[in-house]
Design a protein around this motif. Structure first.
Motif, PDB file in Angstrom:
ATOM      1  N   ILE A 168     -31.625 -12.342  86.799  1.00 59.94           N
ATOM      2  CA  ILE A 168     -31.178 -11.058  87.215  1.00 59.94           C
ATOM      3  C   ILE A 168     -29.859 -10.981  87.712  1.00 59.94           C
ATOM      4  O   ILE A 168     -29.282 -10.112  87.338  1.00 59.94           O
ATOM      5  CB  ILE A 168     -31.953 -10.544  88.469  1.00 59.94           C
ATOM      6  N   GLY A 169     -29.311 -11.998  88.270  1.00 60.48           N
ATOM      7  CA  GLY A 169     -27.679 -11.916  88.877  1.00 60.48           C
ATOM      8  C   GLY A 169     -26.739 -11.783  87.376  1.00 60.48           C
ATOM      9  O   GLY A 169     -25.818 -11.148  87.575  1.00 60.48           O
ATOM     10  N   ASN A 170     -27.440 -12.266  86.172  1.00 62.22           N
ATOM     11  CA  ASN A 170     -26.505 -12.107  85.076  1.00 62.22           C
ATOM     12  C   ASN A 170     -26.920 -11.121  84.076  1.00 62.22           C
ATOM     13  O   ASN A 170     -25.984 -10.420  83.422  1.00 62.22           O
ATOM     14  CB  ASN A 170     -26.462 -13.356  84.191  1.00 62.22           C
ATOM     15  N   VAL A 171     -28.349 -10.931  83.833  1.00 60.68           N
ATOM     16  CA  VAL A 171     -28.542  -9.885  82.972  1.00 60.68           C
ATOM     17  C   VAL A 171     -28.499  -8.385  83.384  1.00 60.68           C
ATOM     18  O   VAL A 171     -28.068  -7.531  82.923  1.00 60.68           O
ATOM     19  CB  VAL A 171     -30.100 -10.122  82.587  1.00 60.68           C
ATOM     20  N   TRP A 172     -28.882  -8.199  84.838  1.00 55.60           N
ATOM     21  CA  TRP A 172     -28.729  -7.025  85.318  1.00 55.60           C
ATOM     22  C   TRP A 172     -27.444  -6.778  86.164  1.00 55.60           C
ATOM     23  O   TRP A 172     -26.752  -5.775  86.107  1.00 55.60           O
ATOM     24  CB  TRP A 172     -29.995  -6.541  86.184  1.00 55.60           C
ATOM     25  N   LYS A 173     -27.282  -7.744  87.091  1.00 57.97           N
ATOM     26  CA  LYS A 173     -26.062  -7.237  88.153  1.00 57.97           C
ATOM     27  C   LYS A 173     -24.891  -7.457  87.503  1.00 57.97           C
ATOM     28  O   LYS A 173     -23.817  -6.713  88.050  1.00 57.97           O
ATOM     29  CB  LYS A 173     -26.412  -8.279  89.215  1.00 57.97           C
ATOM     30  N   PHE A 174     -24.429  -8.470  86.595  1.00 57.71           N
ATOM     31  CA  PHE A 174     -23.179  -8.547  86.208  1.00 57.71           C
ATOM     32  C   PHE A 174     -22.472  -7.195  85.356  1.00 57.71           C
ATOM     33  O   PHE A 174     -21.276  -7.199  85.731  1.00 57.71           O
ATOM     34  CB  PHE A 174     -23.160  -9.724  85.297  1.00 57.71           C
ATOM     35  N   PRO A 175     -23.280  -6.655  84.393  1.00 53.51           N
ATOM     36  CA  PRO A 175     -22.533  -5.589  83.913  1.00 53.51           C
ATOM     37  C   PRO A 175     -22.096  -4.515  85.102  1.00 53.51           C
ATOM     38  O   PRO A 175     -20.984  -4.012  84.748  1.00 53.51           O
ATOM     39  CB  PRO A 175     -23.670  -4.930  83.190  1.00 53.51           C
ATOM     40  N   TYR A 176     -23.140  -4.138  85.936  1.00 50.01           N
ATOM     41  CA  TYR A 176     -22.495  -3.079  87.008  1.00 50.01           C
ATOM     42  C   TYR A 176     -21.652  -3.506  87.924  1.00 50.01           C
ATOM     43  O   TYR A 176     -20.796  -2.697  88.247  1.00 50.01           O
ATOM     44  CB  TYR A 176     -23.877  -2.354  87.425  1.00 50.01           C
ATOM     45  N   ILE A 236      -8.976  -6.103  96.791  1.00 50.40           N
ATOM     46  CA  ILE A 236      -8.587  -7.325  96.069  1.00 50.40           C
ATOM     47  C   ILE A 236      -9.352  -8.559  96.844  1.00 50.40           C
ATOM     48  O   ILE A 236     -10.067  -9.191  95.981  1.00 50.40           O
ATOM     49  CB  ILE A 236      -6.998  -7.658  96.113  1.00 50.40           C
ATOM     50  N   GLY A 237      -9.414  -8.493  98.056  1.00 53.19           N
ATOM     51  CA  GLY A 237     -10.238  -9.256  98.858  1.00 53.19           C
ATOM     52  C   GLY A 237     -11.762  -9.289  98.426  1.00 53.19           C
ATOM     53  O   GLY A 237     -12.454 -10.365  98.065  1.00 53.19           O
ATOM     54  N   LYS A 238     -12.342  -7.831  98.456  1.00 50.94           N
ATOM     55  CA  LYS A 238     -13.708  -7.907  97.990  1.00 50.94           C
ATOM     56  C   LYS A 238     -13.931  -8.111  96.539  1.00 50.94           C
ATOM     57  O   LYS A 238     -14.967  -8.754  96.295  1.00 50.94           O
ATOM     58  CB  LYS A 238     -14.173  -6.380  98.442  1.00 50.94           C
ATOM     59  N   THR A 239     -13.091  -7.930  95.676  1.00 46.74           N
ATOM     60  CA  THR A 239     -13.143  -8.363  94.279  1.00 46.74           C
ATOM     61  C   THR A 239     -13.220  -9.799  94.132  1.00 46.74           C
ATOM     62  O   THR A 239     -14.028 -10.386  93.564  1.00 46.74           O
ATOM     63  CB  THR A 239     -12.067  -7.818  93.611  1.00 46.74           C
ATOM     64  N   ILE A 240     -12.177 -10.426  94.717  1.00 49.95           N
ATOM     65  CA  ILE A 240     -12.385 -11.942  94.793  1.00 49.95           C
ATOM     66  C   ILE A 240     -13.657 -12.695  95.342  1.00 49.95           C
ATOM     67  O   ILE A 240     -14.082 -13.804  94.665  1.00 49.95           O
ATOM     68  CB  ILE A 240     -11.062 -12.522  95.424  1.00 49.95           C
ATOM     69  N   VAL A 241     -14.042 -12.085  96.426  1.00 46.78           N
ATOM     70  CA  VAL A 241     -15.293 -12.684  97.147  1.00 46.78           C
ATOM     71  C   VAL A 241     -16.502 -12.492  96.104  1.00 46.78           C
ATOM     72  O   VAL A 241     -17.369 -13.254  95.746  1.00 46.78           O
ATOM     73  CB  VAL A 241     -15.703 -12.088  98.378  1.00 46.78           C
ATOM     74  N   ALA A 242     -16.566 -11.041  95.499  1.00 49.26           N
ATOM     75  CA  ALA A 242     -17.471 -10.773  94.596  1.00 49.26           C
ATOM     76  C   ALA A 242     -17.758 -11.650  93.224  1.00 49.26           C
ATOM     77  O   ALA A 242     -18.552 -12.023  92.746  1.00 49.26           O
ATOM     78  CB  ALA A 242     -17.470  -9.410  94.194  1.00 49.26           C
ATOM     79  N   ALA A 243     -16.302 -11.951  92.667  1.00 47.57           N
ATOM     80  CA  ALA A 243     -16.136 -12.730  91.624  1.00 47.57           C
ATOM     81  C   ALA A 243     -16.520 -14.245  91.885  1.00 47.57           C
ATOM     82  O   ALA A 243     -17.383 -14.855  91.125  1.00 47.57           O
ATOM     83  CB  ALA A 243     -14.638 -12.714  91.302  1.00 47.57           C
ATOM     84  N   MET A 244     -16.334 -14.744  93.232  1.00 44.24           N
ATOM     85  CA  MET A 244     -16.498 -16.051  93.568  1.00 44.24           C
ATOM     86  C   MET A 244     -18.227 -16.231  93.795  1.00 44.24           C
ATOM     87  O   MET A 244     -18.917 -17.193  93.155  1.00 44.24           O
ATOM     88  CB  MET A 244     -16.006 -16.573  94.735  1.00 44.24           C
ATOM     89  N   ASN A 245     -18.732 -15.133  94.486  1.00 44.23           N
ATOM     90  CA  ASN A 245     -20.194 -15.212  94.193  1.00 44.23           C
ATOM     91  C   ASN A 245     -20.963 -15.374  93.132  1.00 44.23           C
ATOM     92  O   ASN A 245     -22.083 -15.892  92.849  1.00 44.23           O
ATOM     93  CB  ASN A 245     -20.617 -13.754  95.156  1.00 44.23           C
ATOM     94  N   GLN A 246     -20.675 -14.301  92.118  1.00 44.48           N
ATOM     95  CA  GLN A 246     -20.993 -14.264  90.951  1.00 44.48           C
ATOM     96  C   GLN A 246     -20.940 -15.315  90.056  1.00 44.48           C
ATOM     97  O   GLN A 246     -21.892 -15.879  89.424  1.00 44.48           O
ATOM     98  CB  GLN A 246     -20.617 -12.843  89.990  1.00 44.48           C
ATOM     99  N   ALA A 247     -19.861 -16.046  90.176  1.00 45.56           N
ATOM    100  CA  ALA A 247     -19.610 -17.394  89.421  1.00 45.56           C
ATOM    101  C   ALA A 247     -20.608 -18.418  90.063  1.00 45.56           C
ATOM    102  O   ALA A 247     -21.188 -19.081  89.168  1.00 45.56           O
ATOM    103  CB  ALA A 247     -18.270 -17.958  89.787  1.00 45.56           C
ATOM    104  N   PHE A 248     -20.670 -18.400  91.425  1.00 40.05           N
ATOM    105  CA  PHE A 248     -21.897 -19.705  91.847  1.00 40.05           C
ATOM    106  C   PHE A 248     -23.239 -18.882  91.616  1.00 40.05           C
ATOM    107  O   PHE A 248     -23.983 -19.841  91.291  1.00 40.05           O
ATOM    108  CB  PHE A 248     -21.539 -19.448  93.392  1.00 40.05           C
TER     109      PHE A 248
END
Length: 246
Positions: free
Chosen positions: A23-31, A215-227
């Motif tokens: 779900i995190g990649n198919v649905w969550k990642f685009p939005y 920027i901080g929220k974006t970085i945290v979101a990117a890290m969470n998504q990477a993991f």
């Protein structure tokens, strides 16, 4: 009793991918990409994927492959006397149990929706009716529990056949089918009205949108998504690594 091993490199790759792709990649990642600045967010995501994600994934695979055991027993086998790495093994076990509670429930929803679709109950339905169906399902705990139990039974049934004849074989079929479905959906989506605007929102770098969110929220979101992309932190990759030879 000798521990069974995966029969092929392809089986190992698809099994690991099957754990990560969800779900995190198919649905969550685009939005979430569009929300945090489109292509600008993707740059942060790729950076953390390479700098943090891949090294940690390699470490998890190595722990499993070196120990040939589950995350809890792996640390006991590899750590030196006096070290406390095994404590993370219990955290990993709890995380995997929590993950299975979540995914067996969601998989039950999917089977329920498949039944509704196959029985023709969505024919001619608009978005409001589909949304109402979901709300109606949430109000029926016994329906959700029934589908969830069916998912658990199917899972135990596949695992009972064995690693190679059960899990590895069904994973190859299901992952290749998923890839085919995703390609069909991707091709179909770019032919829909407004596809160009959607792709622009999704992929065009928008640093103003990123700055507005922070920027901080974006970085945290990117890290969470990477993991999340690689299913890291709960020993899942260590489990798969333990089923390949040293």
């Amino acid at each position: 009793m000798q521990r069974e091993k995966l029969g092929s490199r392809l089986g190992f790759i698809l099994l690991s991918a099957g754990c990560a792709i969800g779900i995190g990649n198919v649905w969550k990642f685009p939005y979430i990409t569009g929300q945090y600045g489109g292509g600008a967010f993707v740059l942060f995501y790729i950076f953390f994927l390479v700098v943090l994600g891949l090294p940690i994934m390699t470490m998890e695979f190595s722990v499993g492959r070196a120990s040939q055991k589950s995350p809890v027993r792996a640390y006991h086998a590899l750590e030196r006397p006096g070290q406390k790495w095994h404590l993370h093994g219990y955290v990993a076990m709890a995380g995997n149990y929590g993950l299975m509670m979540f995914y067996t429930t969601v998989a039950g929803w999917m089977l329920h929706y498949f039944y509704l679709m196959a029985s023709g109950q969505f024919v001619g339905a608009d978005t409001e009716k589909v949304a109402g169906t979901f709300v109606d399902m949430l109000s029926k705990p016994f329906v959700m529990a029934g589908w969830m139990i069916l998912v658990v039974i199917l899972g135990f049934g596949i695992c009972s056949v064995g690693l190679q004849n059960g899990l590895e074989r069904i994973t190859k079929v299901m992952m290749l089918a998923l890839l085919f479905i995703m390609i069909i959906l991707a091709v179909n989506s770019i032919t829909l009205n407004g596809a160009a605007d959607g792709l622009s929102f999704y992929l065009k770098p928008d640093f103003n949108r990123m700055a507005k969110i922070g920027i901080g929220k974006t970085i945290v979101a990117a890290m969470n998504q990477a993991f999340f992309t690689l299913s890291l932190g709960i020993g899942a990759m260590a489990i798969f690594g333990s089923y390949i030879g040293k």
